[in-house]
Write an enzyme that holds these catalytic residues in place. Structure first.
Site, short mmCIF file in Angstrom:
data_model
loop_
_atom_site.label_atom_id
_atom_site.label_comp_id
_atom_site.label_asym_id
_atom_site.label_seq_id
_atom_site.Cartn_x
_atom_site.Cartn_y
_atom_site.Cartn_z
CD GLU A 1 -2.93 -1.10 2.36
OE1 GLU A 1 -2.85 -0.15 3.16
OE2 GLU A 1 -3.75 -2.01 2.47
CD GLU B 1 -3.04 -5.94 4.26
OE1 GLU B 1 -3.90 -5.12 4.69
OE2 GLU B 1 -1.81 -5.73 4.28
#
EC number: 3.2.1.21
Length: 446
Positions: free
Chosen positions: A167, A353
């Protein structure tokens, strides 16, 4: 071949964690300070003054964590390396004790029949590099390449699944624009510099992996997002596209050789420190995109302004919320995976995730009956099955997270784990969702 539940026989089932959130041992065996050590120790930055000094103590209890993964029959464990365990100052000779820790973890996983999925960077930049300018400084990208080469040489013979970073949007925007994350800055130009140098670091590390002759998979993990339009009016549909730029195309376009999105460059191109050859480095070939997904927002068109250069605004939604205040919308996962598959030539996708924070209060008998999380997982796994049926190249799914951990600026007040951690004794206790996920892996979850 597909199983009875519709998932391929070779589908990867795993769990994800990250170093600062679980390891603890913040000053042991030569580890240096990271920006998250500094940030969490700064009053007012983290709820209740929580830090990752001890966290889940996985540095000492990793064998217990591997045993839990084996009980699940998880096929893979995605974890990140603490850069400052390897290079306390972010450069120079590696710290052998840090290398030894990750070598033991990798060997322990493989002995248990679990594939290690190693991530080089999950936001814990060495503080010494931050002091030298952090991700605003071009040199940090080259220090990252040096660190990556150390890790490849040390355990590249035993790790076949690598990601450069997790991210990068969070590291750039939450760390440099909103100040919610370390290093806690609020500056648009510094954000733009961080964007470019994070992507440059990714490209340098990916290229170095190929130069090393390693045969495994290499990818990048993003928290892609494309908010749905509040209505099907053309202006709202167009706003939805613009709302996805900084979370999705800002990262995928350059990685796939398209350069930065035109609208982003119109507004912020003058702030981007692009040098000749950079975009070719960023476009180094990769094998997969990891997609982290938790929720989907809704947007409508808004007036363009200096404060709102993309011309959209978020609108209220009807969905149930998690403890993070995030909408529970499993079809959003299906939509973002299909959006990526349609618009970028990603050979393979993984959900790296997916999970939810709930209160998770134990019953009088001590059992944590987290049925909200079970329902969340069931709905999102059903969405994964749908996209596979739609011929999206989704090859695996990782729950966030194996265990309750340090949830960044929320400290230990938000619980995402399949396993509860007693933050005094550090004892591990599986919740009912742990056993649900075990069933899902075995083919009975849906």
């Amino acid at each position: 071949m597909k199983r009875q539940d519709g998932f391929p026989e070779d589908f990867v089932w795993g769990c994800s964690t990250s170093s600062y959130q679980i390891e603890g041992a913040a000053s042991e065996d030569g580890r240096g300070p990271s920006i998250w050590d500094t940030f969490s120790h700064t009053p007012g930055k983290v709820v209740q003054g929580h830090t990752g000094d001890i966290a889940c103590d996985s540095y000492h209890r990793w064998r217990e964590d591997v045993a839990l993964l084996k009980e699940l029959n998880a096929g893979a464990y995605r974890f990140s390396v603490s850069w400052t365990r390897i290079q306390p100052d972010g450069k120079g000779k590696p710290n052998q004790k840090g290398l030894d820790y990750y070598s033991r973890l990798v060997d322990g996983l493989r002995e248990a029949g679990i594939e290690p999925w190693l991530e080089l960077f999950h936001w814990d930049l060495p503080q010494a590099l931050e002091d030298a300018g952090g991700w605003r400084n071009r040199d940090t990208a080259f220090r990252f390449e040096e660190y990556a080469r150390i890790m490849y040489k040390a355990i590249g013979d035993r790790v076949e699944h690598w990601t450069s970073m997790n991210e990068p949007w969070c590291a750039a925007f939450l760390g440099h624009l909103t100040g919610e994350h370390a290093p806690g800055l609020r500056d648009r130009e510094k954000t733009s510099r961080a964007v470019h140098h994070l992507l440059l670091a990714h490209g340098l590390a990916a290229r170095a992996y190929r130069e090393g002759g390693f045969k495994g998979e290499y990818g990048l993990v993003i928290n892609a997002a494309k908010p749905r339009p509040a209505t099907l009016r053309p202006e709202d549909v167009e706003a939805s596209e613009r709302a996805s730029i900084e979370r999705t195309s800002l990262w995928l376009d350059p990685v796939f050789g398209r350069g930065y999105p035109e609208l982003f460059m119109q507004h912020f191109g003058s702030q981007m420190p692009i040098e000749p050859g950079d975009m070719d480095i960023i476009a180094a070939p990769i094998d997969f995109i990891g997609v982290n997904y938790y929720n989907e927002d809704a947007v409508r068109a808004a007036l363009l302004s200096e404060e709102n250069p993309y011309g959209f605004e978020y609108v209220p939604t009807w969905q149930r919320k998690t403890e993070m205040g995030w909408d529970i919308e499993a079809q959003g996962l299906r939509r973002i995976l299909m959006h990526i598959a349609r618009n970028w030539p990603a050979k393979v996708l993984y959900v790296t995730e997916n999970g939810a924070a709930f209160a998770d209060a134990p019953s009088p008998d001590g059992v944590i009956r987290d049925y909200d999380r079970i329902e969340y997982l069931r709905e999102h796994l059903a969405a994964c099955r749908q996209v596979i049926a739609d011929e999206v190249p989704l090859k695996g799914y990782f729950v966030w997270s194996l265990m309750d951990n340090f949830e960044w600026s929320f400290g230990y007040t938000r619980k995402f784990g399949l396993v509860s951690i007693d933050h005094i004794t550090k004892a591990r206790r599986p919740k009912l969702s742990f056993y649900y996920y075990r069933d899902a892996i075995a083919g009975f979850g849906l």
